[in-house]
Enzyme design. Structure first.
Site, PDB file in Angstrom:
ATOM      1  N   LYS A   5    -120.400 -62.597 -48.538  1.00  0.00           N
ATOM      2  CA  LYS A   5    -119.373 -61.331 -47.894  1.00  0.00           C
ATOM      3  C   LYS A   5    -118.899 -60.811 -49.323  1.00  0.00           C
ATOM      4  O   LYS A   5    -118.026 -61.617 -49.884  1.00  0.00           O
ATOM      5  CB  LYS A   5    -118.512 -62.105 -47.285  1.00  0.00           C
ATOM      6  CG  LYS A   5    -117.723 -61.358 -46.178  1.00  0.00           C
ATOM      7  CD  LYS A   5    -116.809 -60.295 -46.685  1.00  0.00           C
ATOM      8  CE  LYS A   5    -115.326 -60.677 -47.382  1.00  0.00           C
ATOM      9  NZ  LYS A   5    -114.778 -59.414 -48.099  1.00  0.00           N
ATOM     10  N   GLY A  49    -112.186 -65.742 -56.489  1.00  0.00           N
ATOM     11  CA  GLY A  49    -111.123 -64.516 -56.037  1.00  0.00           C
ATOM     12  C   GLY A  49    -109.944 -65.051 -56.492  1.00  0.00           C
ATOM     13  O   GLY A  49    -109.752 -66.146 -57.504  1.00  0.00           O
ATOM     14  N   SER A  50    -108.896 -64.720 -55.962  1.00  0.00           N
ATOM     15  CA  SER A  50    -107.388 -65.035 -56.269  1.00  0.00           C
ATOM     16  C   SER A  50    -107.251 -66.335 -55.908  1.00  0.00           C
ATOM     17  O   SER A  50    -107.557 -66.826 -54.850  1.00  0.00           O
ATOM     18  CB  SER A  50    -106.453 -64.127 -55.525  1.00  0.00           C
ATOM     19  OG  SER A  50    -106.528 -64.319 -54.045  1.00  0.00           O
ATOM     20  N   THR A  51    -106.036 -66.948 -56.659  1.00  0.00           N
ATOM     21  CA  THR A  51    -105.745 -68.256 -56.178  1.00  0.00           C
ATOM     22  C   THR A  51    -104.959 -68.366 -54.961  1.00  0.00           C
ATOM     23  O   THR A  51    -105.230 -69.305 -54.211  1.00  0.00           O
ATOM     24  CB  THR A  51    -104.834 -68.660 -57.433  1.00  0.00           C
ATOM     25  OG1 THR A  51    -105.400 -68.855 -58.592  1.00  0.00           O
ATOM     26  CG2 THR A  51    -103.979 -70.150 -57.052  1.00  0.00           C
ATOM     27  N   ARG A  52    -104.457 -67.240 -54.449  1.00  0.00           N
ATOM     28  CA  ARG A  52    -103.794 -67.213 -53.222  1.00  0.00           C
ATOM     29  C   ARG A  52    -104.931 -67.374 -52.115  1.00  0.00           C
ATOM     30  O   ARG A  52    -104.657 -68.370 -51.159  1.00  0.00           O
ATOM     31  CB  ARG A  52    -103.047 -65.829 -53.050  1.00  0.00           C
ATOM     32  CG  ARG A  52    -102.449 -65.591 -51.580  1.00  0.00           C
ATOM     33  CD  ARG A  52    -101.729 -64.114 -51.686  1.00  0.00           C
ATOM     34  NE  ARG A  52    -102.804 -63.110 -51.569  1.00  0.00           N
ATOM     35  CZ  ARG A  52    -103.468 -62.722 -50.527  1.00  0.00           C
ATOM     36  NH1 ARG A  52    -103.201 -63.494 -49.113  1.00  0.00           N
ATOM     37  NH2 ARG A  52    -104.522 -61.785 -50.414  1.00  0.00           N
ATOM     38  N   GLY A  65    -107.785 -68.537 -52.356  1.00  0.00           N
ATOM     39  CA  GLY A  65    -108.548 -70.001 -52.705  1.00  0.00           C
ATOM     40  C   GLY A  65    -107.829 -71.062 -52.017  1.00  0.00           C
ATOM     41  O   GLY A  65    -108.549 -71.894 -51.253  1.00  0.00           O
ATOM     42  N   GLU A 115    -113.321 -70.763 -57.679  1.00  0.00           N
ATOM     43  CA  GLU A 115    -113.197 -70.091 -59.153  1.00  0.00           C
ATOM     44  C   GLU A 115    -112.107 -69.231 -58.791  1.00  0.00           C
ATOM     45  O   GLU A 115    -112.556 -67.915 -58.175  1.00  0.00           O
ATOM     46  CB  GLU A 115    -114.715 -69.523 -59.272  1.00  0.00           C
ATOM     47  CG  GLU A 115    -115.817 -70.286 -59.239  1.00  0.00           C
ATOM     48  CD  GLU A 115    -116.066 -71.424 -60.096  1.00  0.00           C
ATOM     49  OE1 GLU A 115    -115.019 -71.286 -60.979  1.00  0.00           O
ATOM     50  OE2 GLU A 115    -116.758 -72.325 -59.838  1.00  0.00           O
ATOM     51  N   CYS A 171    -111.210 -62.391 -65.019  1.00  0.00           N
ATOM     52  CA  CYS A 171    -110.461 -63.497 -64.637  1.00  0.00           C
ATOM     53  C   CYS A 171    -110.117 -64.030 -65.837  1.00  0.00           C
ATOM     54  O   CYS A 171    -109.034 -64.925 -66.117  1.00  0.00           O
ATOM     55  CB  CYS A 171    -110.991 -64.402 -63.797  1.00  0.00           C
ATOM     56  SG  CYS A 171    -112.915 -64.722 -64.558  1.00  0.00           S
ATOM     57  N   GLU A 228    -100.907 -63.376 -63.269  1.00  0.00           N
ATOM     58  CA  GLU A 228    -102.151 -62.644 -63.583  1.00  0.00           C
ATOM     59  C   GLU A 228    -101.828 -61.239 -63.055  1.00  0.00           C
ATOM     60  O   GLU A 228    -101.277 -61.007 -62.108  1.00  0.00           O
ATOM     61  CB  GLU A 228    -103.068 -63.309 -62.902  1.00  0.00           C
ATOM     62  CG  GLU A 228    -104.590 -62.675 -63.051  1.00  0.00           C
ATOM     63  CD  GLU A 228    -105.585 -63.275 -62.231  1.00  0.00           C
ATOM     64  OE1 GLU A 228    -105.442 -63.183 -61.184  1.00  0.00           O
ATOM     65  OE2 GLU A 228    -106.716 -63.615 -62.925  1.00  0.00           O
TER      66      GLU A 228
HETATM   67  P1  NAD Z   1    -109.512 -61.889 -53.625  1.00  0.00           P
HETATM   68  O1  NAD Z   1    -108.833 -63.070 -53.504  1.00  0.00           O
HETATM   69  O2  NAD Z   1    -108.193 -60.929 -52.964  1.00  0.00           O
HETATM   70  O3  NAD Z   1    -110.713 -61.429 -52.662  1.00  0.00           O
HETATM   71  C1  NAD Z   1    -111.731 -62.154 -52.995  1.00  0.00           C
HETATM   72  C2  NAD Z   1    -112.822 -62.185 -51.755  1.00  0.00           C
HETATM   73  O4  NAD Z   1    -112.113 -62.757 -50.770  1.00  0.00           O
HETATM   74  C3  NAD Z   1    -112.957 -60.692 -51.312  1.00  0.00           C
HETATM   75  O5  NAD Z   1    -114.343 -60.650 -50.800  1.00  0.00           O
HETATM   76  C4  NAD Z   1    -111.903 -60.820 -50.157  1.00  0.00           C
HETATM   77  O6  NAD Z   1    -112.284 -59.730 -49.172  1.00  0.00           O
HETATM   78  C5  NAD Z   1    -111.981 -62.278 -49.687  1.00  0.00           C
HETATM   79  N1  NAD Z   1    -110.584 -62.360 -48.946  1.00  0.00           N
HETATM   80  C6  NAD Z   1    -109.368 -62.227 -49.054  1.00  0.00           C
HETATM   81  N2  NAD Z   1    -108.926 -62.582 -48.256  1.00  0.00           N
HETATM   82  C7  NAD Z   1    -109.417 -63.407 -47.442  1.00  0.00           C
HETATM   83  C8  NAD Z   1    -109.142 -64.159 -46.322  1.00  0.00           C
HETATM   84  N3  NAD Z   1    -107.893 -64.496 -45.873  1.00  0.00           N
HETATM   85  N4  NAD Z   1    -110.236 -65.114 -45.850  1.00  0.00           N
HETATM   86  C9  NAD Z   1    -111.505 -65.034 -46.406  1.00  0.00           C
HETATM   87  N5  NAD Z   1    -111.831 -64.465 -47.546  1.00  0.00           N
HETATM   88  C10 NAD Z   1    -110.878 -63.402 -47.940  1.00  0.00           C
HETATM   89  O7  NAD Z   1    -109.604 -61.368 -54.950  1.00  0.00           O
HETATM   90  P2  NAD Z   1    -109.797 -60.249 -55.736  1.00  0.00           P
HETATM   91  O8  NAD Z   1    -108.749 -59.208 -55.768  1.00  0.00           O
HETATM   92  O9  NAD Z   1    -111.044 -59.529 -54.924  1.00  0.00           O
HETATM   93  O10 NAD Z   1    -110.461 -60.724 -57.136  1.00  0.00           O
HETATM   94  C11 NAD Z   1    -109.273 -60.826 -58.282  1.00  0.00           C
HETATM   95  C12 NAD Z   1    -109.183 -62.388 -58.341  1.00  0.00           C
HETATM   96  O11 NAD Z   1    -110.614 -62.831 -58.578  1.00  0.00           O
HETATM   97  C13 NAD Z   1    -108.745 -62.413 -59.557  1.00  0.00           C
HETATM   98  O12 NAD Z   1    -107.335 -63.350 -59.186  1.00  0.00           O
HETATM   99  C14 NAD Z   1    -109.517 -63.082 -60.487  1.00  0.00           C
HETATM  100  O13 NAD Z   1    -109.036 -63.938 -61.640  1.00  0.00           O
HETATM  101  C15 NAD Z   1    -110.512 -63.881 -59.628  1.00  0.00           C
HETATM  102  N6  NAD Z   1    -111.625 -64.013 -60.442  1.00  0.00           N
HETATM  103  C16 NAD Z   1    -111.894 -65.257 -60.694  1.00  0.00           C
HETATM  104  C17 NAD Z   1    -113.136 -65.544 -61.483  1.00  0.00           C
HETATM  105  C18 NAD Z   1    -113.604 -67.063 -61.747  1.00  0.00           C
HETATM  106  O14 NAD Z   1    -114.687 -67.219 -62.108  1.00  0.00           O
HETATM  107  N7  NAD Z   1    -112.721 -67.930 -62.011  1.00  0.00           N
HETATM  108  C19 NAD Z   1    -114.038 -64.317 -61.651  1.00  0.00           C
HETATM  109  C20 NAD Z   1    -113.912 -63.350 -61.312  1.00  0.00           C
HETATM  110  C21 NAD Z   1    -112.732 -63.055 -60.571  1.00  0.00           C
END
Ligand code: NAD
Length: 496
Positions: A190, A243-246, A248, A266, A301, A399
């Site tokens: 996804k 993605g984001s910690t929120r 996660g 991650e 990130c 962040e």
């Molecule tokens: P995000 O958490 O908003 O979204 C990430 C993914 O999760 C997207 O595909 C989104 O559609 C999906 N998502 C959002 N809400 C969801 C839910 N309720 N249920 C299931 N899936 C959901 O993050 P973002 O804005 O896309 O990316 C930025 C974040 O990613 C930053 O915090 C960055 O630090 C982190 N990041 C971490 C790494 C790492 O390797 N640690 C690498 C790249 C990015």
């Protein structure tokens, strides 16, 4: 004769977008029939319609993935045979590099030169690396004694749900796909609703390479719809989430509310970059921190967004960093010379400008930038920004995920380490010192998944990538990533 330079605007105008899901080896219609506009951050205009996948589409994709896994069309192929298909997949990614780079740049705003030279090759390298690895990993026989034989074997886990962000859409997908597919799993990917295009193209290329239908499926859509349905699905064995910690945190909840699937998170970061007065080349440190911070518009990130500098050299270092900034001014991402592009969407632009405003209100000193730029383009651009801040300020703690750096002063090594570790995140850190003892001492004291010494951004497929604390669990890249997508099976035999 050198190749004529490509007119990316012309190519962009000719591009046809196919935003339909890829399920069971082919493009299919979205079951809800709903779509959303895929907006380019370069000019705020629509690139085309993309399917708004929802629960029924996820159900179809997981069913296709499960059927493919259960009948062994991929999962029971010998590792060397899987290797051949994945190497071909990597070759096809490279062969399609101009098309993929263009899609990536149009979709998320990064400069075309980096989509071409960084994102596409890194995605291909990752797939090839896991392909090469998979027929060289041996299982174990436990030292149990003469009357028993205990085999410890890795088995593919089953159906992997991969949920990825928009900042490196292809690379983040490849970090999940490489180990998951090489190990014999089926995958439902996804992509982010902000950057779905390259993931869909990757699925087509994988099929062309010979990956059997159903092994790799892509469902575009929103997080709270398609993402949630995938993470809650009872027939998904693991979620590889970046993605984001929120969000996660939600992944862990979804697992608890469904089948206790494995969750590998991650997540975000606020990486510290520590500069000690004994370091003998402050100019190089300043160049490095600016280059790493403003690469990918600060949407990395591991961006070194908290720069801790000893008070004796703080003014000199601040001036050196500020002098770097002009070369990172945002430009048209489709121009070959642009080094900083557009933020991914209007929401991210507002978030970043909101942080800049909060820095100003809390009294941080502007050393560079702090404004929106290129507004006439209709796209979402911000000037590379450097603040001198205080540790408790929001810009120094949260962040931002944009081109905003905070410089903070420290008095001594103990305070520097305490400040660096005073964060919910622990993704990366960097120590700059010409004293070998100090470099090692501080590197050991820092609570981060990766610590760089006198450099930043050194990177290779052989080393794990991931964080301590709320930057996540699990690790992408390296052989350790196989741990996430394999189960360990012990088989006992009695020897009479
Ligand atoms: P995000 O958490 O908003 O979204 C990430 C993914 O999760 C997207 O595909 C989104 O559609 C999906 N998502 C959002 N809400 C969801 C839910 N309720 N249920 C299931 N899936 C959901 O993050 P973002 O804005 O896309 O990316 C930025 C974040 O990613 C930053 O915090 C960055 O630090 C982190 N990041 C971490 C790494 C790492 O390797 N640690 C690498 C790249 C990015």
């Amino acid at each position: 004769m050198s190749k004529p330079s490509i007119n990316w605007h012309e190519r962009a105008a000719l591009l046809k977008i196919d935003g339909r899901p890829f399920i069971g080896g082919r493009r299919v219609e979205c079951l809800s029939g709903e779509q959303f506009d895929c907006i380019s951050p370069i000019n705020g205009k629509s690139l085309g319609a993309v399917a708004r996948g929802q629960g029924a589409d996820i159900d179809a994709a997981v069913a296709a993935a499960r059927a493919a896994f259960d009948d062994g069309r991929w999962s029971r192929r010998p590792p060397a045979a899987r290797k051949r298909v994945l190497l071909k997949f990597a070759d096809l990614i490279l062969a399609a590099k101009e098309e993929l780079a263009l899609l990536e740049t149009l979709d998320m705003g990064k400069p075309i030169q980096y989509s071409l030279s960084v994102d596409v090759p890194a995605a291909a390298r990752c797939i090839a690396w896991y392909a090469e690895a998979v027929d060289k990993i041996y299982d174990e026989i436990a030292p149990t004694g003469p009357t028993a034989l205990a085999l410890i074997q890795r088995e593919p886990m089953g159906v992997i749900g991969a949920i990825v962000p928009w900042n490196y859409p292809m690379i983040m997908s490849a970090w999940k796909l490489g180990p998951a597919l090489a190990a014999g799993n089926s995958v439902v990917l996804k992509p982010s609703e902000k950057s779905p295009l390259t993931a869909l193209r990757l699925a087509e290329l994988a099929m062309e390479a010979g990956l059997p239908p159903g092994v790799f499926n892509v469902v575009p859509g929103f997080g709270h719809e398609a993402g949630e349905a995938l993470a809650l699905h009872m027939d998904v064995d693991a979620i590889g989430f970046t993605g984001s910690t929120r969000v996660g945190r939600k992944m862990l909840e979804y697992a608890g509310r469904s089948n206790l699937k494995r969750v590998y998170n991650e997540l975000g970061g606020k990486s510290a970059f520590l500069v000690f007065p004994d370091f003998d080349d402050l100019q190089r440190a300043a160049q490095t921190v600016a280059g790493s911070m403003f690469f990918n518009q600060g949407e990395s990130c591991n961006a070194p967004s908290r720069v801790l500098v000893h008070e004796d050299i703080a003014d000199e270092f601040a001036a050196l960093v500020a002098a770097q900034v002009p070369q990172y001014q945002a430009g048209d991402p489709l121009d070959a010379g642009t080094v900083m592009g557009a933020l991914v969407d209007e929401g991210q632009l507002r978030t970043v400008l909101g942080y800049i405003e909060s820095g100003l209100q809390e009294g941080a000193r502007v050393l560079a930038g702090a404004k929106q730029s290129r507004e006439a383009s209709g796209g979402y651009f911000v000037e590379p920004t450097v603040f001198e801040a205080q540790p408790q300020m929001k810009i120094a703690r949260e962040e931002i995920f944009g081109p905003v750096m905070s410089l903070l002063r420290f008095k001594d090594e103990a305070q520097a380490v305490a400040m660096a570790n005073d964060s919910p995140y622990g993704l990366q850190a960097s120590v700059w010192s010409s004293h070998i003892d100090r470099a090692h001492r501080v590197a050991r004291a820092l609570r981060a998944g990766t610590v760089h010494v006198n450099q930043y951004d050194e990177d290779d497929m052989t080393v794990p990538f991931g964080g301590y604390k709320q930057s996540g669990n699990g690790r992408d890249k390296s052989l350790h990533a196989f741990d996430k997508y394999t189960e360990l099976k012990t088989t006992w035999l009695r020897i009479n």
